[in-house]
Design a protein around this motif. Structure first.
Motif, PDB file in Angstrom:
ATOM      1  N   SER A 163      51.534  44.089  29.604  1.00  7.87           N
ATOM      2  CA  SER A 163      51.836  42.665  29.423  1.00  7.87           C
ATOM      3  C   SER A 163      51.384  41.842  30.617  1.00  7.87           C
ATOM      4  O   SER A 163      51.032  40.673  30.495  1.00  7.87           O
ATOM      5  N   LYS A 164      51.388  42.475  31.791  1.00  4.50           N
ATOM      6  CA  LYS A 164      51.012  41.779  33.020  1.00  4.50           C
ATOM      7  C   LYS A 164      49.502  41.683  33.164  1.00  4.50           C
ATOM      8  O   LYS A 164      48.971  40.683  33.633  1.00  4.50           O
ATOM      9  N   TYR A 165      48.791  42.710  32.755  1.00  2.54           N
ATOM     10  CA  TYR A 165      47.359  42.772  33.019  1.00  2.54           C
ATOM     11  C   TYR A 165      46.503  42.223  31.877  1.00  2.54           C
ATOM     12  O   TYR A 165      45.514  41.543  32.109  1.00  2.54           O
ATOM     13  N   ASN A 166      46.848  42.572  30.627  1.00  2.00           N
ATOM     14  CA  ASN A 166      46.113  42.061  29.468  1.00  2.00           C
ATOM     15  C   ASN A 166      44.601  42.233  29.618  1.00  2.00           C
ATOM     16  O   ASN A 166      43.830  41.282  29.554  1.00  2.00           O
ATOM     17  N   LEU A 167      44.175  43.480  29.844  1.00  2.00           N
ATOM     18  CA  LEU A 167      42.756  43.772  30.018  1.00  2.00           C
ATOM     19  C   LEU A 167      42.050  43.860  28.666  1.00  2.00           C
ATOM     20  O   LEU A 167      42.693  44.042  27.628  1.00  2.00           O
ATOM     21  N   PRO A 168      40.725  43.754  28.651  1.00  2.00           N
ATOM     22  CA  PRO A 168      39.970  43.922  27.405  1.00  2.00           C
ATOM     23  C   PRO A 168      40.255  45.280  26.762  1.00  2.00           C
ATOM     24  O   PRO A 168      40.604  46.248  27.441  1.00  2.00           O
ATOM     25  N   GLN A 225      31.215  51.432  30.625  1.00  2.00           N
ATOM     26  CA  GLN A 225      31.379  50.151  29.946  1.00  2.00           C
ATOM     27  C   GLN A 225      32.593  49.402  30.498  1.00  2.00           C
ATOM     28  O   GLN A 225      32.571  48.175  30.650  1.00  2.00           O
ATOM     29  N   ILE A 226      33.645  50.138  30.859  1.00  2.00           N
ATOM     30  CA  ILE A 226      34.835  49.527  31.468  1.00  2.00           C
ATOM     31  C   ILE A 226      34.457  48.847  32.787  1.00  2.00           C
ATOM     32  O   ILE A 226      34.831  47.700  33.053  1.00  2.00           O
ATOM     33  N   LEU A 227      33.725  49.573  33.628  1.00  2.00           N
ATOM     34  CA  LEU A 227      33.332  49.017  34.929  1.00  2.00           C
ATOM     35  C   LEU A 227      32.498  47.753  34.764  1.00  2.00           C
ATOM     36  O   LEU A 227      32.699  46.761  35.474  1.00  2.00           O
ATOM     37  N   GLY A 263      38.259  36.351  38.902  1.00  2.00           N
ATOM     38  CA  GLY A 263      39.459  36.537  39.713  1.00  2.00           C
ATOM     39  C   GLY A 263      39.440  37.816  40.533  1.00  2.00           C
ATOM     40  O   GLY A 263      38.389  38.289  40.979  1.00  2.00           O
ATOM     41  N   MET A 264      40.621  38.378  40.750  1.00  2.00           N
ATOM     42  CA  MET A 264      40.770  39.597  41.538  1.00  2.00           C
ATOM     43  C   MET A 264      39.977  40.746  40.921  1.00  2.00           C
ATOM     44  O   MET A 264      39.350  41.538  41.623  1.00  2.00           O
ATOM     45  N   LEU A 265      39.986  40.828  39.583  1.00  2.00           N
ATOM     46  CA  LEU A 265      39.281  41.921  38.913  1.00  2.00           C
ATOM     47  C   LEU A 265      37.799  41.922  39.245  1.00  2.00           C
ATOM     48  O   LEU A 265      37.207  42.957  39.530  1.00  2.00           O
ATOM     49  N   GLU A 266      37.186  40.752  39.211  1.00  2.00           N
ATOM     50  CA  GLU A 266      35.749  40.663  39.489  1.00  2.00           C
ATOM     51  C   GLU A 266      35.449  41.086  40.918  1.00  2.00           C
ATOM     52  O   GLU A 266      34.437  41.741  41.179  1.00  2.00           O
ATOM     53  N   LYS A 267      36.333  40.726  41.850  1.00  2.00           N
ATOM     54  CA  LYS A 267      36.090  41.098  43.247  1.00  2.00           C
ATOM     55  C   LYS A 267      36.248  42.604  43.454  1.00  2.00           C
ATOM     56  O   LYS A 267      35.499  43.210  44.210  1.00  2.00           O
ATOM     57  N   ILE A 268      37.240  43.208  42.790  1.00  2.52           N
ATOM     58  CA  ILE A 268      37.444  44.645  42.947  1.00  2.52           C
ATOM     59  C   ILE A 268      36.329  45.435  42.277  1.00  2.52           C
ATOM     60  O   ILE A 268      35.861  46.452  42.791  1.00  2.52           O
ATOM     61  N   PHE A 269      35.845  44.956  41.118  1.00  2.00           N
ATOM     62  CA  PHE A 269      34.872  45.727  40.340  1.00  2.00           C
ATOM     63  C   PHE A 269      33.442  45.201  40.451  1.00  2.00           C
ATOM     64  O   PHE A 269      32.562  45.650  39.720  1.00  2.00           O
TER      65      PHE A 269
END
Length: 486
Positions: free
Chosen positions: A45-50, A72-74, A82-88
């Motif tokens: 519920s917090k992350y709501n990833l694809p 494909q996940i990466l 956001g944070m996801l783009e910076k980490i990945f």
């Protein structure tokens, strides 16, 4: 399972993957991706990833389809923002054996990471970072955590003060400051929000290392998926390259990388700045290719008026001539360089590193000299530590902190005197320092028992270690001086 056991279990699998040519840094990077995906699954519920990022599907997948789904996940997360783009950002799968990737997934899947608080998760990740430093050759940039803790204790960061590290690595100084602020203050909602999103400002030139820093901060409760902490992937010495001005902050905590500048050289000369290999820094005192001297000037420039800094720097910064002498004189004039902690050898994972912590405060521009006296604490002479068998601890630095007198620096008293020649805490007035050849700050006054007391020599192993460290340290200093001359 204890923190160390969880970390050891995950880390031990690296030996298997090394057979396929996967280095320690690559392994830690892949762990970062997979740990994040596991926690996202535990907090849907917090992350709501694809949909493609489904952990449970990934764990049961195998063979070619497993590799395809992971890649494909990466790719998907690198485009999320956001944070996801910076980490990945630019993330790639480097585990090309599907059987070994599946085994790593199963190892991570055995524990519930979200059932533990951020301190425990962060501690596990910090343990993995330390193991990487022990094995990967990156140890000279992994500042021992007790040293960080002592530096933070003396700097005494307060809520709503901005804190920067121009070469932040995996974020060790930020976490040291974060722990100190939370342990010593009852934070209001606004103050907690400031700590989470506005306190920390870092620069890291390596994308992979910046990724580790972001994950480290995130696991300790800094930032969220929408708003990332201010960690820039860039050379902080050259802000013009990314069209930004030098920021002004209240506190700088740093351990700049050793050696010659790996990129362009900062210069104070406008004509030289037009040539290839140089860029203009009007706020610097002198042109130098010595990376530590450049970072020292940069840190002074970053500080607000009355801002304070604690910086780990190698010995050559204290005695090198030319640009080094000019910078030391300017540092004494324009800041209050009030304290120098001489660190022992054998505390970094890279041997031969002789370093110091310089504590200073930026003064208001005036005709007065900023530094009236410099206090030295010698925690090097007759001190022996090793990174594994005799590690430095926070307790080892407690006497320094007690003598530092945080918040009551004007009440300091020397432990050295004519009646106590073994005192490690001694002050030197500005006049005496400025009269030294090249304004040399490489000051030692204690008797070295190993070199003089022939009747009580230490164990041969200790002697050999000392010889090796001294030779390697001399080589580091000579290379730095040679590169500066070139």
């Amino acid at each position: 399972m204890s923190t160390n056991n969880i970390a050891q279990k995950i880390w031990s699998y690296c030996d298997t993957l090394r057979d396929d040519g996967l280095g320690y840094n690559d392994y830690l990077e892949q762990l970062t991706y997979l740990l994040f995906l596991k926690m996202a699954d535990e907090n849907k519920s917090k992350y709501n990833l694809p949909d493609i990022c489904n952990w449970k599907e990934l764990v049961v997948n195998s063979g070619g389809p497993l590799l395809e789904q992971y890649e494909q996940i990466l790719k998907t997360l690198a485009e999320t923002g956001g944070m996801l783009e910076k980490i990945f950002a630019s993330a790639q799968n480097k585990i090309h054996d599907s059987v070994k990737l599946k085994r790593l997934l199963q190892l991570i899947d055995e524990d519930n990471w979200s059932s533990t608080d951020s301190d425990v998760k962060g501690e596990i990740y910090e343990t993995l970072l330390q193991k990487n430093a022990e094995n990967s050759g990156a140890g000279q940039y992994f500042t021992p955590r007790p040293v960080i803790q002592a530096m933070v204790e003396c700097i005494n960061p307060m809520p709503e003060e901005t804190i920067a590290d121009p070469s932040c690595g995996t974020g060790g100084f930020f976490l040291g400051a974060l722990n100190y602020i939370r342990e010593n203050n009852s934070l209001s909602k606004d103050q907690e929000n400031f700590v989470k999103f506005q306190t920390f400002h870092g620069w890291e030139i390596e994308k992979a290392t910046a990724r580790l820093c972001l994950m480290n901060l995130y696991l300790h409760g800094i930032g969220d998926l929408q708003k990332t902490p201010d960690i820039q992937v860039s050379d902080s010495l050259n802000p013009q390259k990314v069209n930004m001005e030098v920021p002004k902050v209240k506190i700088v905590l740093a351990n700049p990388p050793f050696g010659k500048s790996s990129s362009d050289i900062p210069t104070t000369d406008e004509n030289q700045a037009k040539k290839d290999g140089f860029f203009l820094r009007k706020d610097f005192w002198v042109t130098t290719s010595n990376k530590q001297l450049a970072f020292l000037q940069h840190i002074v420039s970053m500080l607000e008026e009355n801002g304070r800094a604690a910086v780990v720097l190698p010995d050559n910064v204290l005695f090198e001539g030319g640009a080094g002498e000019i910078i030391r004189k300017k540092l004494l004039e324009e800041t209050n360089l009030h304290t120098i902690l001489r660190l022992p050898t054998g505390i970094f994972y890279a041997q031969g590193v002789k370093s110091n912590v310089l504590f200073f405060e930026k003064k208001k521009q005036s005709e007065d000299i900023g530094t009236k006296e410099v206090w030295f604490y010698d925690y090097r002479t007759n001190i022996h530590h090793t990174p594994k068998n005799n590690q430095i601890t926070f307790k080892h630095l407690s006497d320094f902190i007690e003598n530092y007198k945080v918040g009551s620096e004007n009440e300091r008293e020397e432990s050295w005197s004519v009646n106590n020649l073994n005192g490690r805490w001694r002050k030197y007035p500005y006049k005496e320092i400025i009269e030294r050849d090249k304004t040399n700050l490489d000051i030692l006054w204690l008797k070295d028992d190993n070199l003089i007391d022939l009747d009580n020599l230490p164990d041969p192993e200790v002697l050999i270690d000392d010889i090796i460290e001294n030779i390697e340290s001399a080589l580091v200093n000579f290379r730095t001086i040679r590169e500066s001359l070139n």
